[in-house]
Design a protein around this motif. Structure first.
Motif, PDB file in Angstrom:
ATOM      1  N   ASP A 194       0.801  -1.227   0.000  1.00 36.42           N
ATOM      2  CA  ASP A 194       0.000   0.000   0.000  1.00 36.42           C
ATOM      3  C   ASP A 194       0.838   1.284   0.000  1.00 36.42           C
ATOM      4  N   ALA A 195       2.145   1.154  -0.007  1.00 39.83           N
ATOM      5  CA  ALA A 195       3.002   2.341  -0.058  1.00 39.83           C
ATOM      6  C   ALA A 195       2.856   3.028  -1.417  1.00 39.83           C
ATOM      7  N   PRO A 196       2.814   4.358  -1.447  1.00 38.43           N
ATOM      8  CA  PRO A 196       2.790   5.048  -2.741  1.00 38.43           C
ATOM      9  C   PRO A 196       4.017   4.648  -3.556  1.00 38.43           C
ATOM     10  N   ALA A 197       3.806   4.283  -4.815  1.00 35.30           N
ATOM     11  CA  ALA A 197       4.897   3.784  -5.664  1.00 35.30           C
ATOM     12  C   ALA A 197       5.032   4.635  -6.919  1.00 35.30           C
ATOM     13  N   TYR A 198       6.272   4.760  -7.370  1.00 32.61           N
ATOM     14  CA  TYR A 198       6.589   5.614  -8.520  1.00 32.61           C
ATOM     15  C   TYR A 198       7.588   4.910  -9.423  1.00 32.61           C
ATOM     16  N   TRP A 199       7.547   5.283 -10.703  1.00 28.11           N
ATOM     17  CA  TRP A 199       8.564   4.868 -11.669  1.00 28.11           C
ATOM     18  C   TRP A 199       9.406   6.090 -11.999  1.00 28.11           C
ATOM     19  N   GLN A 200      10.703   5.912 -11.902  1.00 27.06           N
ATOM     20  CA  GLN A 200      11.626   6.965 -12.319  1.00 27.06           C
ATOM     21  C   GLN A 200      12.960   6.322 -12.628  1.00 27.06           C
ATOM     22  N   VAL A 201      13.624   6.810 -13.664  1.00 27.87           N
ATOM     23  CA  VAL A 201      14.925   6.331 -14.136  1.00 27.87           C
ATOM     24  C   VAL A 201      14.988   4.802 -14.205  1.00 27.87           C
ATOM     25  N   GLY A 202      13.909   4.177 -14.672  1.00 26.81           N
ATOM     26  CA  GLY A 202      13.886   2.727 -14.859  1.00 26.81           C
ATOM     27  C   GLY A 202      13.728   1.919 -13.585  1.00 26.81           C
ATOM     28  N   ILE A 203      13.455   2.560 -12.457  1.00 27.70           N
ATOM     29  CA  ILE A 203      13.386   1.910 -11.143  1.00 27.70           C
ATOM     30  C   ILE A 203      11.962   2.042 -10.581  1.00 27.70           C
ATOM     31  N   LEU A 204      11.522   1.018  -9.827  1.00 25.99           N
ATOM     32  CA  LEU A 204      10.288   1.096  -9.055  1.00 25.99           C
ATOM     33  C   LEU A 204      10.661   1.522  -7.645  1.00 25.99           C
ATOM     34  N   TRP A 205      10.040   2.602  -7.158  1.00 27.20           N
ATOM     35  CA  TRP A 205      10.307   3.172  -5.832  1.00 27.20           C
ATOM     36  C   TRP A 205       9.015   3.117  -5.027  1.00 27.20           C
ATOM     37  N   ALA A 206       9.044   2.591  -3.818  1.00 26.97           N
ATOM     38  CA  ALA A 206       7.871   2.582  -2.932  1.00 26.97           C
ATOM     39  C   ALA A 206       8.222   3.348  -1.656  1.00 26.97           C
ATOM     40  N   MET A 207       7.418   4.364  -1.333  1.00 29.54           N
ATOM     41  CA  MET A 207       7.662   5.235  -0.194  1.00 29.54           C
ATOM     42  C   MET A 207       7.129   4.588   1.087  1.00 29.54           C
ATOM     43  N   LEU A 208       7.998   3.960   1.860  1.00 25.93           N
ATOM     44  CA  LEU A 208       7.581   3.309   3.101  1.00 25.93           C
ATOM     45  C   LEU A 208       7.336   4.323   4.212  1.00 25.93           C
ATOM     46  N   THR A 209       8.170   5.350   4.295  1.00 26.17           N
ATOM     47  CA  THR A 209       7.907   6.474   5.196  1.00 26.17           C
ATOM     48  C   THR A 209       8.610   7.699   4.629  1.00 26.17           C
ATOM     49  N   THR A 210       7.985   8.837   4.798  1.00 28.23           N
ATOM     50  CA  THR A 210       8.515  10.077   4.236  1.00 28.23           C
ATOM     51  C   THR A 210       8.723  11.104   5.343  1.00 28.23           C
ATOM     52  N   GLY A 211       9.345  12.190   4.988  1.00 28.60           N
ATOM     53  CA  GLY A 211       9.552  13.276   5.938  1.00 28.60           C
ATOM     54  C   GLY A 211       8.258  13.824   6.491  1.00 28.60           C
ATOM     55  N   GLU A 212       7.197  13.737   5.702  1.00 29.92           N
ATOM     56  CA  GLU A 212       5.888  14.174   6.176  1.00 29.92           C
ATOM     57  C   GLU A 212       5.452  13.385   7.417  1.00 29.92           C
ATOM     58  N   GLN A 213       5.751  12.085   7.432  1.00 29.51           N
ATOM     59  CA  GLN A 213       5.351  11.227   8.546  1.00 29.51           C
ATOM     60  C   GLN A 213       6.314  11.300   9.721  1.00 29.51           C
ATOM     61  N   THR A 214       7.585  11.632   9.437  1.00 31.05           N
ATOM     62  CA  THR A 214       8.614  11.577  10.480  1.00 31.05           C
ATOM     63  C   THR A 214       9.027  12.953  11.000  1.00 31.05           C
ATOM     64  N   GLY A 215       8.276  13.978  10.638  1.00 28.15           N
ATOM     65  CA  GLY A 215       8.651  15.324  11.061  1.00 28.15           C
ATOM     66  C   GLY A 215       9.948  15.779  10.405  1.00 28.15           C
ATOM     67  N   GLY A 216      10.240  15.199   9.229  1.00 26.54           N
ATOM     68  CA  GLY A 216      11.429  15.590   8.477  1.00 26.54           C
ATOM     69  C   GLY A 216      12.717  14.906   8.902  1.00 26.54           C
ATOM     70  N   THR A 217      12.650  14.000   9.879  1.00 25.95           N
ATOM     71  CA  THR A 217      13.880  13.417  10.410  1.00 25.95           C
ATOM     72  C   THR A 217      14.419  12.240   9.615  1.00 25.95           C
ATOM     73  N   TYR A 218      13.556  11.562   8.824  1.00 27.76           N
ATOM     74  CA  TYR A 218      13.956  10.287   8.246  1.00 27.76           C
ATOM     75  C   TYR A 218      13.024   9.940   7.100  1.00 27.76           C
ATOM     76  N   SER A 219      13.540   9.238   6.086  1.00 33.18           N
ATOM     77  CA  SER A 219      12.690   8.656   5.050  1.00 33.18           C
ATOM     78  C   SER A 219      13.234   7.276   4.714  1.00 33.18           C
ATOM     79  N   LEU A 220      12.332   6.391   4.281  1.00 41.18           N
ATOM     80  CA  LEU A 220      12.708   5.022   3.912  1.00 41.18           C
ATOM     81  C   LEU A 220      11.985   4.648   2.631  1.00 41.18           C
ATOM     82  N   ILE A 221      12.776   4.222   1.636  1.00 42.28           N
ATOM     83  CA  ILE A 221      12.259   3.889   0.315  1.00 42.28           C
ATOM     84  C   ILE A 221      12.681   2.465  -0.027  1.00 42.28           C
TER      85      ILE A 221
END
Length: 178
Positions: free
Chosen positions: A16-43
């Protein structure tokens, strides 16, 4: 008064993570700065053979955990060969690049503090499936698109390094001589 954004508890699955295609890669946003108060992101990333960025550095620390596959990293002139179960730390300010050597590789890629994920969410396209993007010719980048990307790079602390892409040059030499 500058109010600091707080992290919020969250649960995200790969499905259910938002997923994107860019530069030939599949990226799924497991957590973003929006969720962590800007401290951390995990893709989570699914990368094809030969993919990976050209030399660059970040204003953030970057971490990689290789789940499957083989990847060669070049960090501060040091070659690091990572396989499943490898953890790679790229301290902020370190010039680095990488190349996927196996058919595909899956990895977890994190940033402290967050911010880089905006490059994917703002410049990528929503993934139509949880697969590598379909191959398609890349149209030329317009001056407006290039300016938007460069502005975003400045905002998130990503700096391209002009010069040779040693990992791609080595790969080209291997395929022409072998």
């Amino acid at each position: 008064m500058n109010e600091q954004v707080r992290a919020t508890p969250s649960l995200t699955t790969l499905q259910d993570a938002p997923a994107y295609w860019q530069v030939g890669i599949l990226w799924a946003m497991l957590t973003t700065g929006e969720q962590t108060g800007g401290t951390y992101s995990l893709i989570w990333e699914l990368c094809p053979r030969g993919s990976g960025p050209t030399p660059h550095f970040h204003d953030q620390d970057e971490q990689f955990y290789v789940l499957e596959g083989e990847i060669t990293y070049l960090a501060d002139g040091q070659e690091l060969r990572a396989t499943a179960g490898s953890f790679v730390l790229i301290p902020r300010g370190t010039v680095h690049s990488f190349r996927v050597d196996s058919e595909t590789a899956t990895l977890l890629n994190s940033y402290t503090p967050a911010g880089f994920e905006r490059v994917i969410t703002e410049l990528g396209e929503p993934a139509g499936a949880r697969t590598l993007p379909p191959p398609h010719p890349h149209p030329p980048v317009s001056p407006d698109q290039m300016e938007k990307a460069q502005q975003l790079f400045r905002e998130v602390g990503m700096h391209l390094v002009h010069g040779p892409d040693v990992l791609r040059e080595d790969r080209a030499a291997e395929t022409t001589s072998g």
